[in-house]
Design an enzyme around this catalytic site. Structure first.
Site, mmCIF file in Angstrom:
data_model
loop_
_atom_site.group_PDB
_atom_site.id
_atom_site.type_symbol
_atom_site.label_atom_id
_atom_site.label_comp_id
_atom_site.label_asym_id
_atom_site.label_seq_id
_atom_site.Cartn_x
_atom_site.Cartn_y
_atom_site.Cartn_z
ATOM 1 N N GLY A 200 66.998 -8.438 -52.374
ATOM 2 C CA GLY A 200 65.860 -8.847 -53.194
ATOM 3 C C GLY A 200 65.847 -8.134 -54.535
ATOM 4 N N PHE B 132 86.728 2.553 -42.107
ATOM 5 C CA PHE B 132 85.696 1.852 -41.362
ATOM 6 C C PHE B 132 86.360 0.831 -40.459
ATOM 7 C CE2 PHE B 132 81.056 1.334 -41.422
ATOM 8 C CZ PHE B 132 80.709 2.563 -41.954
ATOM 9 N N GLU C 278 79.539 3.969 -38.042
ATOM 10 C CA GLU C 278 80.964 3.855 -37.776
ATOM 11 C C GLU C 278 81.727 4.904 -38.573
ATOM 12 O OE1 GLU C 278 81.703 -0.375 -37.218
ATOM 13 O OE2 GLU C 278 83.293 -0.085 -38.674
ATOM 14 N N SER D 52 78.015 -5.747 -45.246
ATOM 15 C CA SER D 52 76.670 -6.247 -45.467
ATOM 16 C C SER D 52 76.127 -5.744 -46.792
ATOM 17 C CB SER D 52 75.738 -5.797 -44.343
ATOM 18 O OG SER D 52 74.421 -6.083 -44.714
ATOM 19 N N ARG E 55 83.557 -4.316 -34.573
ATOM 20 C CA ARG E 55 82.424 -3.928 -33.731
ATOM 21 C C ARG E 55 82.287 -4.716 -32.447
ATOM 22 N NH1 ARG E 55 78.116 -2.951 -38.610
ATOM 23 N NH2 ARG E 55 79.147 -1.054 -39.351
ATOM 24 N N GLN F 215 75.244 -9.300 -34.110
ATOM 25 C CA GLN F 215 76.136 -8.177 -33.838
ATOM 26 C C GLN F 215 75.474 -7.046 -33.063
ATOM 27 O OE1 GLN F 215 77.631 -5.545 -37.228
ATOM 28 N NE2 GLN F 215 79.465 -6.550 -36.470
ATOM 29 N N GLY G 221 64.477 -5.473 -50.457
ATOM 30 C CA GLY G 221 65.606 -4.674 -49.996
ATOM 31 C C GLY G 221 66.730 -4.800 -51.011
ATOM 32 N N HIS H 116 72.082 -5.067 -33.839
ATOM 33 C CA HIS H 116 72.217 -4.477 -35.155
ATOM 34 C C HIS H 116 72.103 -5.449 -36.323
ATOM 35 C CE1 HIS H 116 73.472 -1.609 -38.099
ATOM 36 N NE2 HIS H 116 74.593 -2.239 -38.366
ATOM 37 N N LEU I 166 71.029 4.119 -35.033
ATOM 38 C CA LEU I 166 72.447 3.933 -35.291
ATOM 39 C C LEU I 166 73.206 5.220 -35.583
ATOM 40 C CD1 LEU I 166 74.161 1.305 -35.594
ATOM 41 C CD2 LEU I 166 74.291 1.952 -37.973
ATOM 42 N N ARG J 14 80.505 -9.364 -38.268
ATOM 43 C CA ARG J 14 80.579 -8.731 -39.584
ATOM 44 C C ARG J 14 81.355 -7.430 -39.501
ATOM 45 N NH1 ARG J 14 77.669 -4.585 -42.108
ATOM 46 N NH2 ARG J 14 76.105 -4.406 -40.482
ATOM 47 N N HIS K 199 76.045 -3.268 -32.411
ATOM 48 C CA HIS K 199 76.829 -2.144 -32.914
ATOM 49 C C HIS K 199 77.156 -1.246 -31.729
ATOM 50 C CE1 HIS K 199 78.025 1.372 -35.164
ATOM 51 N NE2 HIS K 199 77.929 0.710 -36.302
HETATM 52 C C1 FAD Z 1 70.841 1.480 -39.234
HETATM 53 C C2 FAD Z 1 71.621 0.504 -40.053
HETATM 54 C C3 FAD Z 1 72.794 0.916 -40.692
HETATM 55 C C4 FAD Z 1 73.509 0.030 -41.471
HETATM 56 N N1 FAD Z 1 74.653 0.468 -42.096
HETATM 57 C C5 FAD Z 1 75.332 -0.385 -42.889
HETATM 58 C C6 FAD Z 1 76.486 0.049 -43.586
HETATM 59 O O1 FAD Z 1 76.884 1.192 -43.516
HETATM 60 N N2 FAD Z 1 77.122 -0.807 -44.367
HETATM 61 C C7 FAD Z 1 76.700 -2.090 -44.499
HETATM 62 O O2 FAD Z 1 77.317 -2.819 -45.242
HETATM 63 N N3 FAD Z 1 75.605 -2.532 -43.859
HETATM 64 C C8 FAD Z 1 74.921 -1.705 -43.045
HETATM 65 N N4 FAD Z 1 73.806 -2.159 -42.392
HETATM 66 C C9 FAD Z 1 73.334 -3.515 -42.609
HETATM 67 C C10 FAD Z 1 72.550 -3.626 -43.878
HETATM 68 O O3 FAD Z 1 71.944 -2.413 -44.189
HETATM 69 C C11 FAD Z 1 71.455 -4.653 -43.825
HETATM 70 O O4 FAD Z 1 71.957 -5.830 -43.345
HETATM 71 C C12 FAD Z 1 70.917 -4.896 -45.204
HETATM 72 O O5 FAD Z 1 70.412 -3.714 -45.714
HETATM 73 C C13 FAD Z 1 69.858 -5.946 -45.274
HETATM 74 O O6 FAD Z 1 69.338 -5.968 -46.596
HETATM 75 P P1 FAD Z 1 68.340 -7.047 -47.101
HETATM 76 O O7 FAD Z 1 68.172 -6.832 -48.537
HETATM 77 O O8 FAD Z 1 68.798 -8.361 -46.634
HETATM 78 O O9 FAD Z 1 67.034 -6.727 -46.301
HETATM 79 P P2 FAD Z 1 66.088 -5.439 -46.278
HETATM 80 O O10 FAD Z 1 66.632 -4.316 -47.019
HETATM 81 O O11 FAD Z 1 65.688 -5.181 -44.898
HETATM 82 O O12 FAD Z 1 64.854 -5.958 -47.014
HETATM 83 C C14 FAD Z 1 63.973 -6.886 -46.449
HETATM 84 C C15 FAD Z 1 62.821 -6.968 -47.384
HETATM 85 O O13 FAD Z 1 62.075 -8.104 -47.100
HETATM 86 C C16 FAD Z 1 60.734 -7.784 -47.029
HETATM 87 N N5 FAD Z 1 60.119 -8.758 -46.146
HETATM 88 C C17 FAD Z 1 60.497 -9.114 -44.912
HETATM 89 N N6 FAD Z 1 59.680 -10.049 -44.437
HETATM 90 C C18 FAD Z 1 58.761 -10.293 -45.394
HETATM 91 C C19 FAD Z 1 57.662 -11.168 -45.503
HETATM 92 N N7 FAD Z 1 57.324 -11.974 -44.509
HETATM 93 N N8 FAD Z 1 56.933 -11.125 -46.624
HETATM 94 C C20 FAD Z 1 57.248 -10.290 -47.641
HETATM 95 N N9 FAD Z 1 58.294 -9.477 -47.594
HETATM 96 C C21 FAD Z 1 59.046 -9.478 -46.482
HETATM 97 C C22 FAD Z 1 60.687 -6.380 -46.566
HETATM 98 O O14 FAD Z 1 59.512 -5.749 -46.982
HETATM 99 C C23 FAD Z 1 61.877 -5.801 -47.272
HETATM 100 O O15 FAD Z 1 61.520 -5.387 -48.558
HETATM 101 C C24 FAD Z 1 73.077 -1.277 -41.610
HETATM 102 C C25 FAD Z 1 71.893 -1.691 -40.974
HETATM 103 C C26 FAD Z 1 71.192 -0.823 -40.184
HETATM 104 C C27 FAD Z 1 69.970 -1.287 -39.495
#
Ligand code: FAD
Ligand code: HEM
Ligand code: SF4
Ligand code: F3S
Ligand code: FES
Lengths: 236, 597, 127, 150
Positions: free
Chosen positions: B18, B117, B252, B417, B283, B237, B15, B370, B249, B412, B239
């Site tokens: 990562g 926001f 906001e 995030s 939130r 959190q 994500g 959320h 979602l 948050r 939302h």
């Molecule tokens: C609908 C929605 C809207 C949002 N809007 C906002 C916003 O406007 N602004 C903001 O700041 N934040 C927002 N957030 C929050 C934010 O998007 C997330 O917290 C953030 O994207 C998380 O990113 P990450 O890189 O930690 O994880 P992710 O992007 O979820 O990546 C997780 C990764 O880990 C991998 N993975 C998981 N478990 C395993 C495993 N066991 N083995 C191998 N790989 C694994 C997955 O394949 C994936 O690639 C929003 C969240 C949601 C759900």
């Protein structure tokens, strides 16, 4: 309402090495997603059914499938829209590995072949953003929406026939950069797409545009790429 | 056959966090990224509203204000050194993303567009400020795509659809992971000098959630099982605006553009709960207000939801009442056309799933699970910690939603995030590479896959007849009811009991698919195990905190208790035993005070 | 404010062919439609014999018209056929062989047609 | 191991079972008519060339054209040339000069329109050809049978 669901099955490991269909009659709400039905069957009836999914609301691109003959995201296809006789098959043209799961590597390889990244090493001296007017930004807005779900590419008659065709998704992504005023490698991408297997293989069958769950004007994007090539480039 | 691979840095998760870590780590170290989903399927792609940074492109803004808003938003539980660092880095990383190619929306002068926001304010006027840098309503999608594109450009090595099941440690040092390759079902051992967890959150514990199916808390569960702690799990959190019954979602940003919340009586009820910023309060505050309205019978038709209204006439009416102006001083007015161009995906969701057009009708919404503020404890450099004293686990890093730095504290702020992902993803990547360069490979244990095999075989060979979905359903409803927006001692105690019971029943889970290839049945079962572990740890952590702070709102303890509870929870899980410890909050400039919006 | 940029692309065979398909197609609308309407509808096959053809081919205007039709229609059709072939054959070497065969076929048939057009009909040789 | 399939199988399956919209069928019809016209054209070039190379054969050839199945084929050919032309025009014009018209609603309409236009252009010719066919091969004079006929 009662839904009659036909699901494509293929799993050589379990002896199902000839593709066939399993059928189910299940109760569903008109507002249920086809993905909900698949989840229900997997959870309650047959855990061996395999498909990809993640976001469940049409933004991650995991679950493109052929539903009643046409490519849709299972999480965006509601029962009330597809009817109560539903056939679910894998997308066409990529090797099927198990049930609805296809090998996505060829698809991503095509994507990678068009240099899907901004090429521009110059940054403003103050380290801030490169300026871009709202109009310039708007120029390629549509094609930034792509979630690489492959619904377009695997609905394209040219792609079914010719696996050397880069396919609409790759061109949508090429378009996203070619028409970005900040990019400096438009000519390289256009050159790649001017070649065999590029933009000129498109026969404007339009299935791609009809299939795109993000409502991207795929054929239009391809036409713009073609015109950029024949007219010798793009002006921003 | 187990295959063994060796990479200096192994990043788990593709994500935002990562991929950012991968970009930085791969500059100097041999780096591999493992992800159970194709990188572009990661949940970062679902983020809508924007990424916060005090660029001050359209109106005055300051890094200090961003810091203070974040501290206040966190209900003073955020560590202020980390928050200062993140907010100070914000402009730089946003520009960096722009340089990488991120197609931000633009202002007329060509600079990055910003919107309002919740919780982000001009500290002098106390009014909402334009701080969220956005690309329409798909900022997360564009961040994910841009980072992935740059990884392709820099030839980062990916192992797509490799599901990590275990963290390998030797003498307290992380030295690799075990993953199953989905396509073949084979186990692979990845021997590494640095391991970075960036696996995202665990919202699937709750019934109604904005989170993806893949949000099953793997990272936290894996580290818990290896005897490492999790931090602040009780802070999750909700939302305020999820689509009724689906939880999808509604950003906001809709309220940022002028949308307002309306109850069954047609009142703009947020005026009563947050007189200054109203619908743009943070939130936790808004979610609780909605619950209170519903409880008072003020839901729409007395039902369990309220309306989010962004019809242009309504937006304009309230903008006028609020005296809202554009940066040039003229009154704020919108047309349906403009709203559509600012939040096209939201309009699409409503049309697809609700069959309504939000430009013409109000949207039925209810709070949705959320975001995990808690997670693997780390310091500002993304280094994982093993205790309340801040002892570093050599070789282990975490970033993104799975990590708890802690910059979000008890709640948050929107847009923080995405900022957290890039700032700390970058930092973790850099540090992981540094660590790899200055250390050797720690030898692997003799049979590194044993623990994993054992877990999988137990599921594969079980004939207990318990079904994954049944256990999952019970967990979700219980957690929603008793460890949701409002909590009580009794409710949480019963939730703890329930989680213990479900963990027992989980031992009898049996599955239909006994094959190797794409055995999603097996992995779903394994993921449920993770959810149950995290749910139990969450319920226990929450039960132990007798105060209300941020997202942790207790009916029996409605007030914040700084004297005793201004501290982070550290939670260990040892079989069925949960152990807790507490860690002080780092406070630099901002002394805790009452939080009013 | 923004750096203007114009990419330049050398026309490849595919691009030229693509344009040819479009322009020749448009040209073929009057050419082919009129030809078919004239011969099949207005004149009709029952009225056509070698003497009729001979008269036509004695007229320079008609000869030019027929040359254009032959040149454009057959080239257009054969390139179209090549596209279809590419959909069916994916081995690079087979594609090349078939392309060459099609090229030869195109040249030979065009040459035969062109010779006949240029030389005209020889009704006097009918036995 | 992937499910046994070849590009050819996929193509046939896709052509036959993909539930595409207007564009899909326009593509298939364009291809079919293009190939049909090409087949006819090739034969036609060669048979006409006999007027120079083997003039005696020409009468044979033209005799063939006068057979009923051939004349029916020609009616089809007329449709093919017209449809292929109208549709080709749609493609060429949209692609080269107005790419913005590659939008779903517009194209669905445009494709239907091509079919209508093609049928309108074809019908008068088809009727004349049918009249000729009946007159010459079956001795039936449709015009004479009309009450206001000659
Ligand atoms: C609908 C929605 C809207 C949002 N809007 C906002 C916003 O406007 N602004 C903001 O700041 N934040 C927002 N957030 C929050 C934010 O998007 C997330 O917290 C953030 O994207 C998380 O990113 P990450 O890189 O930690 O994880 P992710 O992007 O979820 O990546 C997780 C990764 O880990 C991998 N993975 C998981 N478990 C395993 C495993 N066991 N083995 C191998 N790989 C694994 C997955 O394949 C994936 O690639 C929003 C969240 C949601 C759900
Ligand atoms: C009457 C005017 C004509 C027009 C406007 C026209 C136009 C076109 C166009 C634009 C294409 C390209 C389609 C694409 O790239 O997707 C095409 C393809 C084709 N044309 Fe024509 N054409 C005409 C006449 C003919 C004739 C007379 C023939 C036969 C000799 C013919 C045979 C073909 C074939 C075989 C194809 C390829 C079809 C495919 O790839 O699916 N066309 N035509
Ligand atoms: S263009 Fe549309 S259909 Fe094609 S991959 Fe992208 S989102 Fe999917
Ligand atoms: S379906 Fe295929 S042929 Fe072109 S218009 Fe779309 S890429
Ligand atoms: S599950 Fe993400 S697009 Fe359908």
């Amino acid at each position: 309402m009662l839904v009659y669901l036909k699901i494509y099955r293929y799993n050589p490991e379990a002896g199902r090495n000839v593709p066939s269909f399993d059928t189910y009659n299940i109760e569903a709400e008109p507002t249920d997603r086809v993905l909900d039905l698949l989840e229900h069957i997997k959870g309650e009836i047959d855990g061996t059914i395999s498909f990809r999914r993640s976001c469940a609301h049409g933004v991650c691109g995991s679950d493109a499938m052929r539903i009643n003959g046409r490519n849709l995201l299972a999480c965006k296809a509601l029962v009330k829209d597809v009817g109560n006789e539903i056939t679910v098959e894998p997308i066409l043209g990529l090797p099927v590995l198990k049930d609805m799961i296809v090998d996505m590597e060829p698809f991503f390889d095509s994507y990678k072949s068009i240099m899907p990244f901004l090429v521009n090493e110059d940054v403003p001296a103050d380290g801030k953003e490169r300026r871009q007017s709202p109009e310039q930004r708007e120029r390629f807005d549509d094609t930034t929406k792509c979630i690489l779900c492959a619904a377009c590419t695997t609905s394209c008659p040219v792609f079914w026939a010719d696996d050397q065709y880069v396919g609409p998704a790759a061109m949508v992504n090429a378009h996203r950069f070619i028409f970005d005023s900040r990019d400096q490698a438009a000519d390289k991408r256009l050159e790649i797409l001017a070649d065999h297997g590029g933009a000129f293989r498109c026969r404007t069958a339009f299935n791609c545009t009809e299939a795109c769950p993000r409502e991207i004007h795929v054929t239009q994007a391809i036409a713009e790429v073609k015109n950029a090539i024949t007219s010798g480039g793009v002006e921003y | 056959m187990t295959q063994t691979h060796q990479h200096e840095v192994v990043i788990v998760g593709a994500g935002g966090a990562g991929l950012m870590a991968a970009l930085y780590a791969s500059r100097s170290a041999d780096t591999a990224v493992l992800s159970k989903l194709y990188p572009t399927r990661s949940h970062t792609g679902a983020a809508q509203g924007g990424i916060g940074a005090a660029l001050a492109n359209l109106e005055p803004d300051k890094v200090e204000w961003h810091s203070f808003d974040t501290v206040k938003g966190s209900d003073y539980l955020g560590d202020q050194d980390a928050i200062d660092y993140m907010c100070a880095q914000a402009p730089e990383v946003v520009y960096e993303l722009e340089h990488m190619g991120l197609p931000f929306s633009r202002n007329p002068d060509g600079t990055i567009a910003q919107r309002r926001f919740g919780g982000h304010t001009n500290n002098e006027t106390k009014q909402p400020v334009l701080r969220s840098c956005y690309a329409a309503d798909r900022t997360g999608h564009m961040i994910l795509q841009t980072l992935y594109q740059n990884c392709i450009k820099n030839k980062v090595h990916f192992y797509d659809e490799f599901h990590v099941l275990d963290l390998l440690m030797k003498d307290g040092v992380a030295n690799g992971v075990v993953a199953v390759e989905l396509a073949t079902g084979e186990l692979h051992v990845f021997h590494a000098k640095s391991v970075v967890f960036a696996t995202g959150g665990h919202g699937r514990i709750w019934e109604l959630t904005s989170n993806a199916y893949a949000y099953t808390g793997d990272g936290v569960a894996i580290t818990l099982r290896r005897g490492l702690p999790a931090q602040d799990l009780e802070f999750f959190q909700f939302h305020p605006t999820g689509i009724l019954k689906l939880g999808i979602l509604i950003t906001e940003g809709v309220r940022g553009e002028g949308g307002i919340l309306v109850n069954g009586k047609g009142e703009r009820f947020m005026e009563r709960y947050a007189p200054t910023v109203k619908d743009l309060a943070s939130r936790d505050v808004v979610s609780r207000s909605i619950y209170l309205e519903i409880r008072d019978g003020n839901g729409i038709n007395g039902d369990r939801y309220v309306h989010l209204d962004m019809r242009p006439e309504v937006v304009n009416k309230y903008a006028e009442l609020d005296g809202r102006t554009l940066p040039d001083g003229s009154p704020y007015r919108v047309t349906g056309e403009q709203l559509l161009s600012k939040v096209p995906d939201i309009v699409d969701f409503c049309r697809t799933y609700l069959g309504i057009d939000p430009i013409k009708e109000p949207m039925p919404i209810q709070p949705t699970a959320h975001y995990a503020m808690g997670g693997i404890p780390t310091n500002v450099h993304g280094q994982a910690l093993s205790d309340a004293q801040g002892t570093i686990v050599p070789g282990l890093f975490a970033a993104g939603e799975v990590a708890c730095v802690s910059v979000h504290g008890a709640n948050r702020l929107g847009t923080n995030s995405l900022l957290d992902l890039v700032v700390f993803g970058k930092e973790a990547g850099k540090k992981a590479a540094e660590h790899a360069k200055s250390s050797d490979y720690k030898p692997l244990e003799a049979n590194p896959t044993d623990f994993t095999r054992q877990q999988l075989d137990r599921i594969l060979n079980n004939t207990g007849g318990e079904k994954i979905v049944h256990v999952a359903e019970e967990m979700k409803t219980k957690m929603m009811d008793d460890v949701g927006v409002f909590r009580t001692a009794d409710g949480m105690a019963s939730a703890i009991e329930k989680m213990r019971e479900l963990r027992e029943r989980y031992k009898n889970i049996s599955i239909d698919d006994h094959g190797k290839r794409f055995n999603t049945d097996l992995l779903n079962a394994w993921e449920l195990g993770c959810l149950l572990d995290v749910a139990l740890a969450t319920a226990v952590s929450a039960h132990a905190r007798p105060e209300s702070r941020g997202a942790h709102a207790r009916e029996d303890f409605p007030n914040r208790n700084d004297a005793e509870w201004l501290k982070h929870t550290m939670t260990w899980l040892d079989g069925d035993q949960v152990r807790l410890d507490y860690k002080p909050v780092t406070i630099t400039k901002y002394e805790p005070k009452e939080r009013v919006y | 404010m923004i750096m203007a940029s114009k990419a330049s692309v050398k026309p490849s065979f595919e691009t030229t062919a693509w344009r040819f398909m479009r322009y020749s197609g448009i040209l073929l609308i009057p050419l082919a439609w009129f030809h078919v309407y004239l011969q099949d509808v207005i004149v009709g096959v029952h009225a056509i014999d070698i003497d009729y053809v001979a008269v036509r081919l004695a007229d320079t205007g008609w000869v030019i018209y027929n040359f254009l039709l032959l040149g454009f229609a057959f080239a257009h059709g054969m390139y179209g056929l090549r596209q279809v072939m590419f959909d069916l054959v994916h081995k690079e070497s087979t594609r090349r062989v078939l392309s060459i065969l099609m090229l030869i076929f195109w040249l030979v048939v065009t040459a035969i047609g062109a010779t006949a057009l240029a030389m005209g009909a020889r009704p006097e040789l009918v036995q | 191991m992937a499910a046994p399939s070849t590009p050819l199988k996929n193509t046939v399956k896709g052509y036959a079972t993909y539930m595409g919209r207007e564009g899909h069928y326009a593509f298939l019809l364009h291809r079919l008519t293009g190939l049909g016209v090409l087949l006819f054209l090739t034969i036609h070039i060669l048979d006409t060339a006999t007027v120079y190379f083997y003039p005696s054969l020409y009468e044979h050839a033209i005799e063939l054209y006068r057979a009923t199945p051939f004349m029916l084929g020609e009616i089809g050919l007329l449709f093919a040339v017209i449809y292929h032309g109208v549709n080709g025009l749609r493609i060429a014009v949209t692609d080269m000069w107005m790419p913005k018209r590659w939008a779903i609603e517009k194209q669905r309409k445009a494709v239907r329109l091509t079919l209508v236009v093609a049928i309108l252009l074809w019908t008068p010719g088809a009727l004349v050809m049918l009249y000729n066919l009946l007159l010459h091969n079956f001795g039936v004079d449709l015009l004479a049978m009309l009450p206001f006929g000659k």
